[in-house]
Design an enzyme around this catalytic site. Structure first.
Site, PDB file in Angstrom:
ATOM      1  N   ASP A   8      -9.824   5.682  -6.096  1.00 47.01           N
ATOM      2  CA  ASP A   8      -8.649   6.313  -5.285  1.00 47.01           C
ATOM      3  C   ASP A   8      -7.910   7.223  -6.202  1.00 47.01           C
ATOM      4  OD1 ASP A   8      -6.822   6.149  -3.073  1.00 47.01           O
ATOM      5  OD2 ASP A   8      -5.248   5.913  -4.420  1.00 47.01           O
ATOM      6  N   SER A   9      -7.080   8.252  -5.420  1.00 46.68           N
ATOM      7  CA  SER A   9      -6.296   9.532  -6.143  1.00 46.68           C
ATOM      8  C   SER A   9      -5.381   8.727  -7.253  1.00 46.68           C
ATOM      9  CB  SER A   9      -5.509  10.173  -5.438  1.00 46.68           C
ATOM     10  OG  SER A   9      -4.894   9.575  -4.414  1.00 46.68           O
ATOM     11  N   CYS A  71      -9.893   5.814  -0.437  1.00 49.41           N
ATOM     12  CA  CYS A  71      -9.087   6.871  -0.449  1.00 49.41           C
ATOM     13  C   CYS A  71      -8.936   7.724   0.899  1.00 49.41           C
ATOM     14  CB  CYS A  71      -8.829   7.792  -1.513  1.00 49.41           C
ATOM     15  SG  CYS A  71      -7.991   9.141  -1.202  1.00 49.41           S
ATOM     16  N   GLU A 156       3.804   6.910  -5.660  1.00 47.44           N
ATOM     17  CA  GLU A 156       3.232   7.166  -7.136  1.00 47.44           C
ATOM     18  C   GLU A 156       4.320   7.341  -8.128  1.00 47.44           C
ATOM     19  OE1 GLU A 156      -0.024   7.951  -8.466  1.00 47.44           O
ATOM     20  OE2 GLU A 156      -0.489   6.998  -6.641  1.00 47.44           O
ATOM     21  N   CYS A 190      -3.447   6.109   4.998  1.00 40.16           N
ATOM     22  CA  CYS A 190      -3.291   6.509   3.578  1.00 40.16           C
ATOM     23  C   CYS A 190      -2.999   5.112   2.871  1.00 40.16           C
ATOM     24  CB  CYS A 190      -1.987   7.361   3.273  1.00 40.16           C
ATOM     25  SG  CYS A 190      -1.753   7.627   1.881  1.00 40.16           S
ATOM     26  N   HIS A 192      -1.708   4.516   0.205  1.00 39.18           N
ATOM     27  CA  HIS A 192      -0.510   4.141  -0.318  1.00 39.18           C
ATOM     28  C   HIS A 192       0.598   3.644   0.550  1.00 39.18           C
ATOM     29  CE1 HIS A 192      -2.146   7.069  -3.512  1.00 39.18           C
ATOM     30  NE2 HIS A 192      -1.163   6.911  -4.356  1.00 39.18           N
TER      31      HIS A 192
HETATM   32  N1  DGL Z   1      -4.239   7.175  -1.176  1.00 37.84           N
HETATM   33  C1  DGL Z   1      -4.922   8.388  -0.567  1.00 37.84           C
HETATM   34  C2  DGL Z   1      -5.020   8.306   0.808  1.00 37.84           C
HETATM   35  O1  DGL Z   1      -5.530   7.263   1.342  1.00 37.84           O
HETATM   36  C3  DGL Z   1      -4.304   9.987  -0.932  1.00 37.84           C
HETATM   37  C4  DGL Z   1      -3.037   9.890  -1.632  1.00 37.84           C
HETATM   38  C5  DGL Z   1      -2.768  11.224  -2.182  1.00 37.84           C
HETATM   39  O2  DGL Z   1      -3.503  11.299  -3.303  1.00 37.84           O
HETATM   40  O3  DGL Z   1      -2.223  12.213  -1.652  1.00 37.84           O
HETATM   41  O4  DGL Z   1      -5.193   9.213   1.752  1.00 37.84           O
END
Ligand code: DGL
Length: 283
Positions: A8-9, A71, A156, A190, A192
């Site tokens: 993941d990012s 991600c 984050e 997403c 997150h």
């Molecule tokens: N968690 C990531 C997603 O599912 C992206 C979050 C990001 O780095 O912008 O899209």
């Protein structure tokens, strides 16, 4: 034999890892968060592809026969090119899977009104990957996507439970439901966003189903391994997880332990400075 890699990012993929481990605790996992370069959601196709390919190669170098792009942004912008262009050249015997298709497969059985909302990063919404995947399977579903550019930074930066986050959550939910009042299911597209679930529930009518992805990705992976026993046989089963980040391991450890409600050991894995990588021309 090797571990299942999850990329993941940043921290968001921990919600996917959590879902997968809950269903399949016996496997070994390696988690890599590219926190140093998060967020990915506002980056171009080329950059997300470049970073994601780099991460996949790192996980391959650590022996993972199978990598999950936990991600949505990476799945939307890089998965297809990696599967079709890079894997046959780099590692024809390894596999990379994403998170959008399994989520799209699940939504058909959940929505009754056939009106679905997608909340995701700008990159995922712009790619229209959710709309395309859902329409391949369920052409009757009306899909409305909305980007929530402030939500990943809130997570984050550890601000997701603070009162200040209320404004950003309520404003996006109201906008989505104003655009299509018939929506009865919202996909948190997403990884997150599940961290904001309490606030999302607070501002959503209780009749709306909110889909978080972890459980769906886990069932889909389990099903994949049943259908691919050759891959399953290459996965080691020691029940371990190793965590790597491209940022500070201490910071990752502190924040990740809030997500996972347990403390973890984290190692650093550096990201090289960005070079010009040429994306393959479409075939
Ligand atoms: N968690 C990531 C997603 O599912 C992206 C979050 C990001 O780095 O912008 O899209």
């Amino acid at each position: 034999m090797g571990s299942i890699g999850i990329f993941d990012s940043g921290y968001g993929g921990l919600t996917i890892l959590d879902g997968i481990r809950h269903l399949m605790p016996e496997y070994d996992y390696i988690y890599y968060g590219d926190n140093a370069r998060a967020p990915y959601g506002t980056r171009s196709f080329d950059v997300v592809y470049e970073y994601t390919l780099e991460a996949v190669q790192k996980l391959f170098a650590m022996g993972c026969p199978l990598v999950i792009l936990g991600c949505n942004t990476a799945s939307a912008k890089a998965l297809r090119t990696i599967q079709q262009h890079d894997l046959p050249l780099l590692a024809p015997d390894r596999r990379v899977l994403g998170v959008i298709r399994p989520t799209a497969e699940a939504v058909g059985a959940i929505t009754h009104s056939r009106h679905v909302g997608i909340l995701a990063t700008e990159g995922t919404i712009r790619s229209e990957s959710y709309t395309l995947e859902i329409h391949k399977l369920f052409p009757d579903i009306e899909v409305t996507g909305l980007a929530c550019p402030m939500w990943v930074p809130l997570v984050e930066n550890g601000e997701y439970a603070k009162p200040a986050a209320d404004y950003f959550v309520r404003e996006r939910i109201e906008e989505l439901l104003h655009t299509d009042p018939l929506i009865d299911t919202i996909i948190l597209g997403c990884t997150h966003y599940p961290l904001l679930i309490n606030k999302i529930r607070k501002f959503c009518p209780p009749t709306i189903e909110i889909m978080t992805q972890g459980g769906y990705i886990a069932s889909s992976l389990k099903d994949y391994l049943v259908r691919h026993p050759d891959m399953d046989a290459r996965l080691s089963r020691g029940g371990t997880v190793q965590y790597f980040t491209s940022e500070s391991p201490e910071r990752f450890g502190e924040n990740a332990s809030i997500f996972l409600s347990t403390s973890i050991k984290v190692k650093a894995l550096s990201s090289p400075p960005r070079k010009g990588v040429v994306r393959p021309a479409p075939e």
